[in-house]
Design a protein around this motif. Structure first.
Motif, PDB file in Angstrom:
ATOM      1  N   SER A 131     -41.774  50.715 -21.306  1.00 32.49           N
ATOM      2  CA  SER A 131     -42.771  49.770 -21.712  1.00 32.49           C
ATOM      3  C   SER A 131     -42.080  48.462 -21.099  1.00 32.49           C
ATOM      4  N   ALA A 132     -41.118  48.109 -21.209  1.00 33.09           N
ATOM      5  CA  ALA A 132     -40.437  46.881 -20.893  1.00 33.09           C
ATOM      6  C   ALA A 132     -40.563  46.451 -19.409  1.00 33.09           C
ATOM      7  N   LEU A 133     -40.212  47.323 -18.699  1.00 35.00           N
ATOM      8  CA  LEU A 133     -39.701  47.470 -17.106  1.00 35.00           C
ATOM      9  C   LEU A 133     -40.585  48.111 -16.356  1.00 35.00           C
ATOM     10  N   GLY A 134     -41.870  48.873 -17.002  1.00 30.67           N
ATOM     11  CA  GLY A 134     -42.498  49.595 -16.187  1.00 30.67           C
ATOM     12  C   GLY A 134     -41.966  50.930 -15.253  1.00 30.67           C
ATOM     13  N   ILE A 135     -40.625  51.372 -15.746  1.00 28.08           N
ATOM     14  CA  ILE A 135     -39.887  52.281 -15.074  1.00 28.08           C
ATOM     15  C   ILE A 135     -40.520  53.609 -15.600  1.00 28.08           C
ATOM     16  N   ASN A 136     -41.000  54.524 -14.389  1.00 25.79           N
ATOM     17  CA  ASN A 136     -41.370  55.734 -14.564  1.00 25.79           C
ATOM     18  C   ASN A 136     -40.386  56.580 -15.338  1.00 25.79           C
ATOM     19  N   GLU A 137     -40.849  57.460 -16.271  1.00 24.79           N
ATOM     20  CA  GLU A 137     -39.742  58.165 -17.196  1.00 24.79           C
ATOM     21  C   GLU A 137     -39.020  59.234 -16.251  1.00 24.79           C
ATOM     22  N   GLY A 138     -39.740  59.544 -14.922  1.00 25.23           N
ATOM     23  CA  GLY A 138     -38.929  60.338 -14.409  1.00 25.23           C
ATOM     24  C   GLY A 138     -37.651  59.829 -13.514  1.00 25.23           C
ATOM     25  N   ASP A 139     -37.765  58.448 -13.482  1.00 24.11           N
ATOM     26  CA  ASP A 139     -36.803  57.935 -12.808  1.00 24.11           C
ATOM     27  C   ASP A 139     -35.455  57.693 -13.962  1.00 24.11           C
ATOM     28  N   ILE A 140     -35.613  57.890 -15.118  1.00 23.64           N
ATOM     29  CA  ILE A 140     -34.622  57.564 -15.844  1.00 23.64           C
ATOM     30  C   ILE A 140     -33.741  58.857 -16.420  1.00 23.64           C
ATOM     31  N   PHE A 141     -32.440  58.900 -16.004  1.00 21.21           N
ATOM     32  CA  PHE A 141     -31.780  60.056 -16.222  1.00 21.21           C
ATOM     33  C   PHE A 141     -30.581  59.462 -17.021  1.00 21.21           C
ATOM     34  N   ILE A 142     -30.415  60.118 -18.013  1.00 17.81           N
ATOM     35  CA  ILE A 142     -29.360  60.059 -19.199  1.00 17.81           C
ATOM     36  C   ILE A 142     -28.499  61.136 -19.339  1.00 17.81           C
ATOM     37  N   ILE A 143     -27.278  60.764 -19.542  1.00 18.54           N
ATOM     38  CA  ILE A 143     -26.325  61.610 -19.827  1.00 18.54           C
ATOM     39  C   ILE A 143     -25.205  61.169 -20.992  1.00 18.54           C
ATOM     40  N   MET A 144     -24.878  61.935 -21.879  1.00 16.11           N
ATOM     41  CA  MET A 144     -23.890  61.523 -23.077  1.00 16.11           C
ATOM     42  C   MET A 144     -22.743  62.441 -22.854  1.00 16.11           C
ATOM     43  N   ASN A 145     -21.487  61.631 -22.938  1.00 20.39           N
ATOM     44  CA  ASN A 145     -20.310  62.391 -23.056  1.00 20.39           C
ATOM     45  C   ASN A 145     -19.658  62.069 -24.141  1.00 20.39           C
ATOM     46  N   GLU A 146     -19.141  63.092 -24.846  1.00 22.97           N
ATOM     47  CA  GLU A 146     -18.264  62.735 -26.114  1.00 22.97           C
ATOM     48  C   GLU A 146     -16.789  63.008 -26.130  1.00 22.97           C
ATOM     49  N   PRO A 147     -16.011  62.256 -25.389  1.00 17.43           N
ATOM     50  CA  PRO A 147     -14.638  62.417 -25.366  1.00 17.43           C
ATOM     51  C   PRO A 147     -14.129  62.617 -26.869  1.00 17.43           C
ATOM     52  N   PRO A 148     -13.130  63.530 -26.967  1.00 12.31           N
ATOM     53  CA  PRO A 148     -12.490  63.564 -28.595  1.00 12.31           C
ATOM     54  C   PRO A 148     -11.618  62.255 -28.708  1.00 12.31           C
ATOM     55  N   LEU A 149     -11.862  61.941 -30.064  1.00 12.40           N
ATOM     56  CA  LEU A 149     -11.091  60.898 -30.541  1.00 12.40           C
ATOM     57  C   LEU A 149      -9.814  60.519 -30.028  1.00 12.40           C
ATOM     58  N   GLU A 150      -9.172  61.464 -29.929  1.00 13.21           N
ATOM     59  CA  GLU A 150      -7.678  61.068 -29.197  1.00 13.21           C
ATOM     60  C   GLU A 150      -7.484  60.706 -27.805  1.00 13.21           C
ATOM     61  N   ASN A 151      -8.769  60.687 -27.279  1.00  9.40           N
ATOM     62  CA  ASN A 151      -9.026  60.152 -25.803  1.00  9.40           C
ATOM     63  C   ASN A 151      -9.575  58.644 -25.848  1.00  9.40           C
ATOM     64  N   TRP A 152      -9.521  58.304 -26.940  1.00 13.60           N
ATOM     65  CA  TRP A 152     -10.096  56.735 -27.070  1.00 13.60           C
ATOM     66  C   TRP A 152      -8.796  55.807 -27.491  1.00 13.60           C
ATOM     67  N   GLY A 153      -8.925  54.827 -26.846  1.00  5.52           N
ATOM     68  CA  GLY A 153      -7.891  53.728 -27.183  1.00  5.52           C
ATOM     69  C   GLY A 153      -8.230  52.365 -27.215  1.00  5.52           C
ATOM     70  N   MET A 154      -8.129  51.641 -28.159  1.00 11.22           N
ATOM     71  CA  MET A 154      -8.537  50.377 -28.470  1.00 11.22           C
ATOM     72  C   MET A 154      -7.458  49.421 -29.179  1.00 11.22           C
ATOM     73  N   ALA A 155      -7.160  48.363 -28.422  1.00 11.62           N
ATOM     74  CA  ALA A 155      -6.366  47.390 -28.966  1.00 11.62           C
ATOM     75  C   ALA A 155      -5.068  48.099 -29.095  1.00 11.62           C
ATOM     76  N   GLY A 156      -4.544  48.938 -27.891  1.00 13.95           N
ATOM     77  CA  GLY A 156      -3.343  49.418 -27.955  1.00 13.95           C
ATOM     78  C   GLY A 156      -2.980  50.640 -28.830  1.00 13.95           C
ATOM     79  N   LYS A 157      -4.141  51.019 -29.425  1.00 16.74           N
ATOM     80  CA  LYS A 157      -3.978  52.224 -30.495  1.00 16.74           C
ATOM     81  C   LYS A 157      -4.940  53.257 -30.135  1.00 16.74           C
ATOM     82  N   GLN A 158      -4.446  54.399 -30.461  1.00 13.11           N
ATOM     83  CA  GLN A 158      -5.237  55.595 -30.035  1.00 13.11           C
ATOM     84  C   GLN A 158      -6.204  55.745 -31.304  1.00 13.11           C
ATOM     85  N   LYS A 159      -7.512  56.346 -31.047  1.00  7.04           N
ATOM     86  CA  LYS A 159      -8.401  56.036 -32.169  1.00  7.04           C
ATOM     87  C   LYS A 159      -8.105  57.370 -33.259  1.00  7.04           C
TER      88      LYS A 159
END
Length: 118
Positions: free
Chosen positions: A90-118
């Motif tokens: 809608s906003a940019l006129g991109i053909n939906e066939g040109d949009i490729f989305i992939i989602m990754n869900e690393p386990p929480l122990e693989n996230w680190g924020m502010a020096g701490k493991q999630k």
């Protein structure tokens, strides 16, 4: 806390890229109910020779990678894909066939924020 990485060809304007980031973020706010401040996004642009795609994809082709905390439902993810795609077409006129989305869900122990493991 989605981490967004958008891979695309070089050559788009600053306004185009800002709209692209806004569309993806708003799609995540609406579909996954993240906070508006929760905005960790980056665009990675490639020269044509460094970004291989099928010939039938246009120069607007992009790969959107979302890294998410685990636990979202299949329906939540489906809604995110649909809403982001709708906003970009809608906003940019991109053909939906040109949009490729992939989602990754690393386990929480693989996230680190502010020096701490999630």
């Amino acid at each position: 806390m989605p981490i967004v990485k958008i891979n695309m060809l070089k050559g788009k304007s600053a306004q185009y890229k800002k709209t692209l980031l806004d569309c993806v973020h708003q799609g995540l706010v609406e579909s996954l109910h993240i906070e508006d401040w929760d905005r960790f996004q980056r665009i990675i642009e490639f020269d044509r020779q460094d970004f291989e795609k099928p010939d039938f994809k246009s120069d607007n082709f992009m790969i959107i990678e979302l890294s998410l905390f685990p636990g979202r439902t299949k329906e939540d993810k489906k809604n995110a894909i649909q809403i982001i795609t709708e906003k970009l077409t809608s906003a940019l006129g991109i053909n939906e066939g040109d949009i490729f989305i992939i989602m990754n869900e690393p386990p929480l122990e693989n996230w680190g924020m502010a020096g701490k493991q999630k």
